[in-house]
Design a protein around this motif. Sequence first.
Motif, PDB file in Angstrom:
ATOM      1  N   ALA A   1       1.002  -1.266   0.071  1.00 52.32           N
ATOM      2  CA  ALA A   1       0.077   0.081  -0.050  1.00 52.32           C
ATOM      3  C   ALA A   1       0.831   1.171   0.089  1.00 52.32           C
ATOM      4  N   LEU A   2       2.137   1.333   0.847  1.00 51.48           N
ATOM      5  CA  LEU A   2       2.806   2.457   0.945  1.00 51.48           C
ATOM      6  C   LEU A   2       3.603   2.526  -0.420  1.00 51.48           C
ATOM      7  N   VAL A   3       3.994   1.465  -1.179  1.00 48.19           N
ATOM      8  CA  VAL A   3       4.676   1.379  -2.287  1.00 48.19           C
ATOM      9  C   VAL A   3       3.830   2.271  -3.316  1.00 48.19           C
ATOM     10  N   ARG A   4       2.603   1.864  -3.463  1.00 51.46           N
ATOM     11  CA  ARG A   4       1.627   2.591  -4.220  1.00 51.46           C
ATOM     12  C   ARG A   4       1.077   3.934  -3.880  1.00 51.46           C
ATOM     13  N   ASN A   5       1.331   4.188  -2.566  1.00 55.73           N
ATOM     14  CA  ASN A   5       0.897   5.683  -2.152  1.00 55.73           C
ATOM     15  C   ASN A   5       1.619   6.017  -0.921  1.00 55.73           C
ATOM     16  N   ASP A   6       2.802   6.338  -1.084  1.00 58.25           N
ATOM     17  CA  ASP A   6       3.885   6.879  -0.073  1.00 58.25           C
ATOM     18  C   ASP A   6       3.216   7.912   0.795  1.00 58.25           C
ATOM     19  N   GLY A   7       3.182   7.802   1.971  1.00 54.42           N
ATOM     20  CA  GLY A   7       2.699   9.107   2.693  1.00 54.42           C
ATOM     21  C   GLY A   7       1.189   8.838   2.912  1.00 54.42           C
ATOM     22  N   ALA A   8       0.683   7.763   2.950  1.00 59.90           N
ATOM     23  CA  ALA A   8      -0.520   7.222   3.178  1.00 59.90           C
ATOM     24  C   ALA A   8      -0.844   7.495   4.762  1.00 59.90           C
ATOM     25  N   SER A   9      -2.245   7.770   5.091  1.00 61.89           N
ATOM     26  CA  SER A   9      -2.554   7.731   6.307  1.00 61.89           C
ATOM     27  C   SER A   9      -3.085   6.324   6.673  1.00 61.89           C
ATOM     28  N   GLN A  10      -3.248   6.061   8.251  1.00 59.74           N
ATOM     29  CA  GLN A  10      -3.604   4.642   8.515  1.00 59.74           C
ATOM     30  C   GLN A  10      -4.862   4.397   7.871  1.00 59.74           C
ATOM     31  N   ARG A  11      -5.799   5.218   7.972  1.00 65.43           N
ATOM     32  CA  ARG A  11      -7.170   5.025   7.269  1.00 65.43           C
ATOM     33  C   ARG A  11      -7.202   4.584   5.967  1.00 65.43           C
ATOM     34  N   GLU A  12      -6.182   5.275   5.064  1.00 63.83           N
ATOM     35  CA  GLU A  12      -5.955   5.016   3.722  1.00 63.83           C
ATOM     36  C   GLU A  12      -5.493   3.524   3.516  1.00 63.83           C
TER      37      GLU A  12
ATOM     38  N   PRO B   1      -6.760  -1.467  14.111  1.00 65.02           N
ATOM     39  CA  PRO B   1      -5.781  -1.915  15.126  1.00 65.02           C
ATOM     40  C   PRO B   1      -4.561  -2.615  14.511  1.00 65.02           C
ATOM     41  N   THR B   2      -4.929  -3.589  13.596  1.00 61.07           N
ATOM     42  CA  THR B   2      -3.930  -4.412  12.846  1.00 61.07           C
ATOM     43  C   THR B   2      -3.030  -3.476  12.198  1.00 61.07           C
ATOM     44  N   VAL B   3      -3.383  -2.533  11.480  1.00 59.92           N
ATOM     45  CA  VAL B   3      -2.465  -1.456  10.720  1.00 59.92           C
ATOM     46  C   VAL B   3      -1.703  -0.783  11.634  1.00 59.92           C
ATOM     47  N   SER B   4      -2.375  -0.352  12.769  1.00 57.43           N
ATOM     48  CA  SER B   4      -1.623   0.441  13.586  1.00 57.43           C
ATOM     49  C   SER B   4      -0.505  -0.443  14.414  1.00 57.43           C
ATOM     50  N   VAL B   5      -0.626  -1.563  14.830  1.00 55.75           N
ATOM     51  CA  VAL B   5       0.372  -2.210  15.317  1.00 55.75           C
ATOM     52  C   VAL B   5       1.395  -2.368  14.324  1.00 55.75           C
ATOM     53  N   ILE B   6       1.032  -2.898  12.975  1.00 58.95           N
ATOM     54  CA  ILE B   6       2.116  -3.267  11.994  1.00 58.95           C
ATOM     55  C   ILE B   6       2.954  -2.054  11.461  1.00 58.95           C
TER      56      ILE B   6
ATOM     57  N   GLU C   1       8.821   5.600   8.438  1.00 61.91           N
ATOM     58  CA  GLU C   1       8.873   6.584   9.362  1.00 61.91           C
ATOM     59  C   GLU C   1       7.143   7.291   9.541  1.00 61.91           C
ATOM     60  N   LEU C   2       6.905   7.556  10.645  1.00 60.40           N
ATOM     61  CA  LEU C   2       5.575   8.181  10.828  1.00 60.40           C
ATOM     62  C   LEU C   2       5.836   9.350  11.248  1.00 60.40           C
ATOM     63  N   VAL C   3       5.154  10.403  10.283  1.00 64.50           N
ATOM     64  CA  VAL C   3       5.093  12.034  10.333  1.00 64.50           C
ATOM     65  C   VAL C   3       3.695  12.366  10.501  1.00 64.50           C
ATOM     66  N   LYS C   4       3.532  13.448  11.409  1.00 65.64           N
ATOM     67  CA  LYS C   4       2.399  13.986  11.514  1.00 65.64           C
ATOM     68  C   LYS C   4       1.961  14.839  10.336  1.00 65.64           C
ATOM     69  N   ASN C   5       0.606  14.676  10.061  1.00 66.67           N
ATOM     70  CA  ASN C   5       0.100  15.397   8.759  1.00 66.67           C
ATOM     71  C   ASN C   5       0.000  17.073   9.127  1.00 66.67           C
ATOM     72  N   PRO C   6       0.877  17.699   8.314  1.00 67.99           N
ATOM     73  CA  PRO C   6       0.950  19.154   8.706  1.00 67.99           C
ATOM     74  C   PRO C   6      -0.709  19.625   8.711  1.00 67.99           C
ATOM     75  N   GLU C   7      -1.538  19.130   7.978  1.00 72.91           N
ATOM     76  CA  GLU C   7      -2.834  19.893   7.979  1.00 72.91           C
ATOM     77  C   GLU C   7      -3.695  19.370   9.227  1.00 72.91           C
ATOM     78  N   ASP C   8      -3.408  18.342   9.676  1.00 68.62           N
ATOM     79  CA  ASP C   8      -4.269  17.785  10.807  1.00 68.62           C
ATOM     80  C   ASP C   8      -3.232  16.911  11.651  1.00 68.62           C
TER      81      ASP C   8
END
Length: 151
Positions: free
Chosen positions: A44-55, A65-70, A81-88
Motif C-alpha cells: 500500500a505504501l509503495v503505491r501511495n507513499d505517505g498514506a494515512s492509517q485510514r487510507e 488496530p492491526t494496521v496501527s500495530v504493524i 517513518e511516521l510523520v504528523k500530517n501538517p494539515e491535521d
Amino acid sequence: ASLCCESNPIKLCHEISRLTGARVRGANIEGVMSQHGARLVLLALVRNDGASQREIVEVTHLRPPTVSVILRKMQDEGIVELVKNPEDKRELRARLTQKGREIDRHGLEKIRQSDALALMGLDEEEQATLMALLGKIRQNLLSEQEREEKE
C-alpha cells in the motif's frame, strides 16, 4: 491437488496461498515483514507513499488496530517513518525509508519468481480467466464483509 482440496476451490486457494507464502518466507525474511499483513501495508505504501492509517486500512482491508500495530513495528524496524500530517496534527502519515524500499525490491523479486513458477503452463487466456474468477470470489467476500461491518 492434495486430497483435502480436490473438490473445494476455496481450500485449494488456501493451499496455494500457503505454498506461495512458504516460498516468500523461505527468503529469510524476518521481523514484522514475515507477516502477511505487513507485506500488504508495504505494498500500500509503495503505491501511495505517505498514506494515512485510514487510507491503508481501506486499501488492505485489514482492521485499524492491526494496521496501527504493524506500522509501529515497521517504524521500530526502520522500514517506515511516521510523520504528523501538517494539515491535521492528529493524523499520522507513513513514509517508506530507504530500508523499506530495499525490502520491497527484494520481496518483489521473490514474488515474481513464485508467480512465474505458479503460472507455468498457463497461456494468457487461461490467466485472464483465472483472474476474472478470483476477482469475482474476492468481491463476493469483500461485499459480505462490508455488509457485516455495517450491521
